[in-house]
Design a protein around this motif. Sequence first.
Motif, PDB file in Angstrom:
ATOM      1  N   ASN A 157      38.838  47.154  50.814  1.00 45.36           N
ATOM      2  CA  ASN A 157      39.315  46.121  49.887  1.00 45.36           C
ATOM      3  C   ASN A 157      39.883  44.917  50.624  1.00 45.36           C
ATOM      4  N   GLU A 158      40.582  45.169  51.730  1.00 44.11           N
ATOM      5  CA  GLU A 158      41.144  44.071  52.507  1.00 44.11           C
ATOM      6  C   GLU A 158      40.040  43.205  53.098  1.00 44.11           C
ATOM      7  N   ALA A 159      38.953  43.853  53.563  1.00 52.03           N
ATOM      8  CA  ALA A 159      37.831  43.092  54.122  1.00 52.03           C
ATOM      9  C   ALA A 159      37.169  42.240  53.049  1.00 52.03           C
ATOM     10  N   VAL A 160      36.974  42.835  51.874  1.00 48.90           N
ATOM     11  CA  VAL A 160      36.374  42.094  50.761  1.00 48.90           C
ATOM     12  C   VAL A 160      37.263  40.924  50.364  1.00 48.90           C
ATOM     13  N   LYS A 161      38.572  41.177  50.327  1.00 52.24           N
ATOM     14  CA  LYS A 161      39.521  40.131  49.950  1.00 52.24           C
ATOM     15  C   LYS A 161      39.501  38.981  50.952  1.00 52.24           C
ATOM     16  N   ALA A 162      39.421  39.317  52.252  1.00 55.02           N
ATOM     17  CA  ALA A 162      39.401  38.285  53.290  1.00 55.02           C
ATOM     18  C   ALA A 162      38.141  37.430  53.181  1.00 55.02           C
ATOM     19  N   ASN A 163      37.002  38.074  52.922  1.00 52.41           N
ATOM     20  CA  ASN A 163      35.753  37.324  52.777  1.00 52.41           C
ATOM     21  C   ASN A 163      35.811  36.405  51.558  1.00 52.41           C
ATOM     22  N   ALA A 164      36.372  36.927  50.465  1.00 43.39           N
ATOM     23  CA  ALA A 164      36.487  36.124  49.243  1.00 43.39           C
ATOM     24  C   ALA A 164      37.398  34.930  49.470  1.00 43.39           C
ATOM     25  N   GLN A 209      33.701  32.660  37.833  1.00 43.39           N
ATOM     26  CA  GLN A 209      33.760  32.601  39.293  1.00 43.39           C
ATOM     27  C   GLN A 209      34.686  31.489  39.757  1.00 43.39           C
ATOM     28  N   VAL A 210      34.650  30.364  39.068  1.00 44.07           N
ATOM     29  CA  VAL A 210      35.567  29.265  39.388  1.00 44.07           C
ATOM     30  C   VAL A 210      37.010  29.719  39.182  1.00 44.07           C
ATOM     31  N   LYS A 211      37.238  30.465  38.110  1.00 42.87           N
ATOM     32  CA  LYS A 211      38.584  30.973  37.827  1.00 42.87           C
ATOM     33  C   LYS A 211      39.088  31.840  38.967  1.00 42.87           C
ATOM     34  N   ARG A 212      38.241  32.739  39.471  1.00 44.04           N
ATOM     35  CA  ARG A 212      38.656  33.622  40.561  1.00 44.04           C
ATOM     36  C   ARG A 212      38.955  32.834  41.830  1.00 44.04           C
ATOM     37  N   VAL A 213      38.157  31.811  42.100  1.00 41.50           N
ATOM     38  CA  VAL A 213      38.394  30.977  43.274  1.00 41.50           C
ATOM     39  C   VAL A 213      39.760  30.299  43.174  1.00 41.50           C
ATOM     40  N   LEU A 214      40.067  29.718  42.025  1.00 37.38           N
ATOM     41  CA  LEU A 214      41.351  29.052  41.846  1.00 37.38           C
ATOM     42  C   LEU A 214      42.515  30.019  41.947  1.00 37.38           C
ATOM     43  N   GLU A 215      42.341  31.221  41.425  1.00 39.64           N
ATOM     44  CA  GLU A 215      43.400  32.230  41.522  1.00 39.64           C
ATOM     45  C   GLU A 215      43.667  32.616  42.966  1.00 39.64           C
ATOM     46  N   ARG A 216      42.593  32.759  43.754  1.00 42.37           N
ATOM     47  CA  ARG A 216      42.771  33.111  45.176  1.00 42.37           C
ATOM     48  C   ARG A 216      43.465  31.986  45.933  1.00 42.37           C
TER      49      ARG A 216
END
Length: 220
Positions: A157-164, A209-216
């Motif tokens: 999960n940490e790897a996925v989170k870092a890539n995102a 997808q835009v929403k997730r980008v802004l949240e990150r």
Amino acid sequence: MKHYVTYKRVSTSEQGRSGLGLDAQERDIQLFLETYSDVPFEVLGEFTDVLSGTDDERPELAKAIELAKRTGAELLIAKLDRLSRRVSFISALMEDSKLSLRVAQMPYADKFQLHIYAALAEQERDFISKRTKAALAEAKRRGVVLGGMRDATMKRNEAVKANAQRRAEKVEGVVVPLRQNGLSLRAIAEELNRVGVKTARGGQWQASQVKRVLERLDAS
């Protein structure tokens, strides 16, 4: 004239700062007012809490209820769980004869129907919790090392989170200014597609997808 008092709630400070959780609720409320409300209508007050979903001490909700009862307005919310996830809390509000409640996503539901919905939703959450505990107990009985599974899952999960996060930062220079200029999530997605920016999988952008980008970006 029909009168309303609106109430919104998000459960994290990140959602409160970004406005993303509030946007969806505001959209549902406006859709109800424009499509289902008696006309003419007037919104007498708008209230918002940024608190945990388990916290029933909500100062803005108390103000919204007081204003609705004092003026005879309907308390309008986007979703029933914005009041609480506990059926006892919702039931207490519904038993107040001086308070009229309306849920935007269920525009024709009366108090009785809303009470049933809240009870069923609480039962479903309780069942899911028990099912998860039973599955973990069965895995442990079979000798599965749950801690090891969690460690591996956490690393993945940490790897996925870092890539995102890296992907979000690549489009930050486009997405953030557009959002600050008042564009909707859908409009930002359309603009990204128009200029040829691809998603991580090489596809077209969607509002979610835009929403997730802004949240990150907001949480970083």
